[in-house]
Each structure stands twice: as structure tokens, then as C-alpha cells.
Scaffold this motif. Structure first.
Motif, PDB file in Angstrom:
ATOM      1  N   LYS A   8      36.776  -4.324 -26.023  1.00 35.86           N
ATOM      2  CA  LYS A   8      36.738  -3.929 -24.612  1.00 35.86           C
ATOM      3  C   LYS A   8      35.339  -3.416 -24.236  1.00 35.86           C
ATOM      4  N   GLY A   9      34.766  -3.995 -23.206  1.00 35.25           N
ATOM      5  CA  GLY A   9      33.434  -3.599 -22.765  1.00 35.25           C
ATOM      6  C   GLY A   9      32.345  -4.552 -23.196  1.00 35.25           C
ATOM      7  N   VAL A  10      32.658  -5.550 -24.024  1.00 36.37           N
ATOM      8  CA  VAL A  10      31.628  -6.465 -24.518  1.00 36.37           C
ATOM      9  C   VAL A  10      31.010  -7.268 -23.377  1.00 36.37           C
ATOM     10  N   GLU A  11      31.788  -7.487 -22.309  1.00 37.19           N
ATOM     11  CA  GLU A  11      31.269  -8.257 -21.176  1.00 37.19           C
ATOM     12  C   GLU A  11      30.132  -7.530 -20.459  1.00 37.19           C
ATOM     13  N   ARG A  12      29.935  -6.258 -20.769  1.00 33.18           N
ATOM     14  CA  ARG A  12      28.863  -5.474 -20.145  1.00 33.18           C
ATOM     15  C   ARG A  12      27.579  -5.494 -20.975  1.00 33.18           C
ATOM     16  N   ALA A  13      27.615  -6.127 -22.126  1.00 31.41           N
ATOM     17  CA  ALA A  13      26.451  -6.168 -23.016  1.00 31.41           C
ATOM     18  C   ALA A  13      25.401  -7.124 -22.474  1.00 31.41           C
ATOM     19  N   ASN A  14      24.150  -6.864 -22.824  1.00 32.86           N
ATOM     20  CA  ASN A  14      23.062  -7.778 -22.471  1.00 32.86           C
ATOM     21  C   ASN A  14      22.997  -8.967 -23.414  1.00 32.86           C
ATOM     22  N   SER A  15      23.400  -8.749 -24.656  1.00 36.61           N
ATOM     23  CA  SER A  15      23.397  -9.845 -25.630  1.00 36.61           C
ATOM     24  C   SER A  15      24.484  -9.598 -26.675  1.00 36.61           C
ATOM     25  N   VAL A  16      25.006 -10.703 -27.203  1.00 34.58           N
ATOM     26  CA  VAL A  16      26.081 -10.642 -28.203  1.00 34.58           C
ATOM     27  C   VAL A  16      25.811 -11.691 -29.278  1.00 34.58           C
ATOM     28  N   ALA A  17      25.907 -11.296 -30.535  1.00 38.64           N
ATOM     29  CA  ALA A  17      25.816 -12.229 -31.661  1.00 38.64           C
ATOM     30  C   ALA A  17      27.202 -12.419 -32.252  1.00 38.64           C
ATOM     31  N   TRP A  18      27.544 -13.662 -32.590  1.00 41.20           N
ATOM     32  CA  TRP A  18      28.893 -13.976 -33.092  1.00 41.20           C
ATOM     33  C   TRP A  18      28.795 -15.111 -34.106  1.00 41.20           C
ATOM     34  N   ASN A  19      29.526 -14.965 -35.220  1.00 40.17           N
ATOM     35  CA  ASN A  19      29.525 -15.995 -36.276  1.00 40.17           C
ATOM     36  C   ASN A  19      30.915 -16.607 -36.452  1.00 40.17           C
ATOM     37  N   PRO A  20      31.192 -17.762 -35.858  1.00 37.90           N
ATOM     38  CA  PRO A  20      32.477 -18.432 -36.099  1.00 37.90           C
ATOM     39  C   PRO A  20      32.692 -18.814 -37.560  1.00 37.90           C
ATOM     40  N   HIS A  21      31.600 -18.874 -38.350  1.00 37.41           N
ATOM     41  CA  HIS A  21      31.778 -19.227 -39.770  1.00 37.41           C
ATOM     42  C   HIS A  21      32.386 -18.078 -40.562  1.00 37.41           C
ATOM     43  N   LYS A  22      32.586 -16.934 -39.931  1.00 31.10           N
ATOM     44  CA  LYS A  22      33.222 -15.819 -40.628  1.00 31.10           C
ATOM     45  C   LYS A  22      34.731 -15.858 -40.407  1.00 31.10           C
ATOM     46  N   MET A  23      35.237 -15.129 -39.439  1.00 35.81           N
ATOM     47  CA  MET A  23      36.688 -14.993 -39.313  1.00 35.81           C
ATOM     48  C   MET A  23      37.401 -16.307 -38.987  1.00 35.81           C
ATOM     49  N   LEU A  24      36.722 -17.209 -38.257  1.00 34.65           N
ATOM     50  CA  LEU A  24      37.377 -18.472 -37.889  1.00 34.65           C
ATOM     51  C   LEU A  24      37.207 -19.549 -38.951  1.00 34.65           C
ATOM     52  N   THR A  25      36.460 -19.240 -39.998  1.00 36.15           N
ATOM     53  CA  THR A  25      36.238 -20.120 -41.154  1.00 36.15           C
ATOM     54  C   THR A  25      35.591 -21.452 -40.797  1.00 36.15           C
ATOM     55  N   ALA A  26      34.736 -21.467 -39.776  1.00 33.51           N
ATOM     56  CA  ALA A  26      33.934 -22.669 -39.514  1.00 33.51           C
ATOM     57  C   ALA A  26      32.985 -22.875 -40.690  1.00 33.51           C
ATOM     58  N   GLY A  27      32.551 -24.110 -40.898  1.00 30.48           N
ATOM     59  CA  GLY A  27      31.649 -24.387 -42.014  1.00 30.48           C
ATOM     60  C   GLY A  27      30.322 -23.662 -41.838  1.00 30.48           C
TER      61      GLY A  27
END
Length: 265
Positions: free
Chosen positions: A63-82
Motif C-alpha cells: 500500500k502506497g507504492v503508487e506514490r513512489a518515484n521509482s520501483v524495482a521489481w524482479n519477476p525472476h524471484k517470486m514469480l519464478t520467471a527465468g
């Protein structure tokens, strides 16, 4: 960094959503209030925990992430992307990345193409050119859909709850902290250490348990589980339960195997 009143880059506040060790989430809304008041750049490291946004049940952690200036996210972690599959999102309308990384080389990313040159991302990155890592995420999304990702996230939370409750009922296992995410940190106490917490050499003896058990499990080829110390806490096991293939039977085996390998220590 420089003062924002001079038109330079503002001071940066980095928040974490899903820490690597214990899976903690910072209170993004409250941090955003401070950042907006003082004109600070708010960055969210959601490399590990950002995937909870797919879950209606658990997205409140972000909650509140939409207020951030920048966001880093790794789908290769929890979503197990290659590996590797990483995303950097910015709320920026001034083409900041291009200003930071553009080489202005006349032989690269010519500006007189027939299509919208804003689609050229090469001049917006340090690497200039790289593999199309986003294709992995796109193919996964097409295959399972948002509902499939939600199911994976919800199953991971359900699995860690099952493992936590089972561990609480099993003698010899001690949890460091009730998990907020899908990270579970714990000690295994062999019979020789139970009830000996006040002994002078207790921590020294406990610190050797996880390394020995890991050595045994690897030599026997049954499992491979990480361990580490943290501050004044001696070596403990750290397991993250997020693979959609993990079953309750697997988690029962996990506990039984640690007990089998460490009960004589």
C-alpha cells in the motif's frame, strides 16, 4: 546529493518491500508522506515482494507504492520467471533516464525513424543494448494470466503458513520471527541443546548445528537449504516457500529430514 532548489537530483529515500532475509515490508504510505513534504525522491526496492500486487488478499503489503518515484521489481524471484527478468518503473515525465544515460552517438538510435523514437529504450539504459528479458515475463503472463500469478502468490503464502504452524508443533524447531512474507527463519535445536539456553556455551554450540546439517544434506543429496547469522543471532536456517510446485508433502519431508540429520548433534 544536490539540493532540489537548484534543479538537481533530490535526496533519495530507499524503501524495501520484502527483505531478503525476513521478508519485511516498509510502511510505504507513511514514508511517502515524509517524501512529499520534503520533496524527496522515493524509491521502492520491491525486487522480492513486488509480486504480491497480483494478489487481492496480500497486495495491502505494498500500500502506497503508487506514490513512489521509482520501483524495482524482479519477476525472476517470486514469480519464478527465468533468470534474469527485472523491471524498473518510474513516475517521470521529463525523460530522466535518457538525460542520465544517453550517449548522443549519431550511429545509435537515429531520431528520424518512421515510428515513435520514444520506444527506443537503448538510450535510456546503462547497457545501451541487451537481451529482450521482458519477453520471458510477457510469455508467462500470456500463458497463466494475472489470475495465474495471483494463484501462485496466494499458494506461497498458504504454504509458508502451513510450514510455520507445523514447525511450531514440532519439538526442536524455534522460529526467529513470525513471517510477514514467504521467508521463514528458524533454528533446529537437537535434543542435546533443548532446555540449555542459559548455558555459557549455548550460542557457540547452536552456531555449529545448521552448517553440519547442511553439509550432511548436501553429501546425501536430499536437500540444499541456506543458513546465515544476523547481528547477534547465530547461524539459523532461512527458507523461502514460493515455488508453485511445492506441496505439503514436500514441506513435511523438509522438517523430517532436518530432524533426521541433526538429532544426534
Amino acid at each position: 546529493m544536490s539540493d532540489t532548489t537548484k534543479g538537481a537530483v533530490p535526496f533519495l529515500v530507499s524503501c524495501t518491500s520484502g527483505t531478503t532475509v525476513q521478508g519485511a515490508f516498509d510502511p510505504l504510505d507513511r514514508i511517502a508522506d515524509v517524501c512529499e513534504k520534503h520533496k524527496l525522491w522515493m524509491h521502492v526496492d520491491a525486487a522480492w515482494g513486488g509480486s504480491v500486487l497480483f494478489s487481492k488478499c496480500h497486495r495491502h503489503l505494498m500500500k502506497g507504492v503508487e506514490r513512489a518515484n521509482s520501483v524495482a521489481w524482479n519477476p525472476h524471484k517470486m514469480l519464478t520467471a527465468g533468470l534474469q527478468c527485472s523491471v524498473l518503473l518510474l513516475q517521470d515525465t521529463t525523460n530522466l533516464l535518457k538525460k542520465c544515460h544517453c550517449a548522443n552517438a549519431s550511429y545509435l538510435f537515429q531520431q528520424d525513424k518512421f515510428y515513435d523514437v520514444n520506444l527506443d529504450i537503448g538510450d535510456k539504459s546503462v547497457q545501451c543494448s541487451r537481451k529482450v528479458d521482458c519477453l520471458k515475463m510477457w510469455l508467462m503472463w500470456k500463458a497463466v494470466g494475472s489470475s495465474g500469478f495471483e494463484e501462485r502468490v496466494d499458494k506461497a503464502f498458504a504454504n509458508v503458513r502451513y510450514l510455520t504452524e507445523k514447525m511450531k508443533k514440532t519439538e526442536g524447531f524455534k522460529i526467529l520471527k513470525e513471517p510477514e512474507f514467504v521467508n521463514l527463519c528458524f533454528w533446529y535445536l537437537p535434543p542435546s541443546l533443548r532446555g540449555k539456553e542459559l548455558a555459557d556455551d549455548y550460542d557457540d554450540r547452536l552456531a555449529t548445528v545448521a552448517p553440519i546439517i547442511k553439509e550432511r544434506m548436501m553429501k546425501q543429496g536430499s536437500m540444499m537449504v541456506g543458513y546465515q547469522p544476523l547481528g547477534n543471532k547465530v547461524n539459523f536456517f532461512r527458507v523461502t516457500v514460493f515455488s508453485p510446485l511445492v506441496s505439503k508433502k514436500d514441506m513435511d519431508f523438509f522438517l523430517d529430514e532436518i530432524e533426521r540429520l541433526g538429532k544426534d548433534l
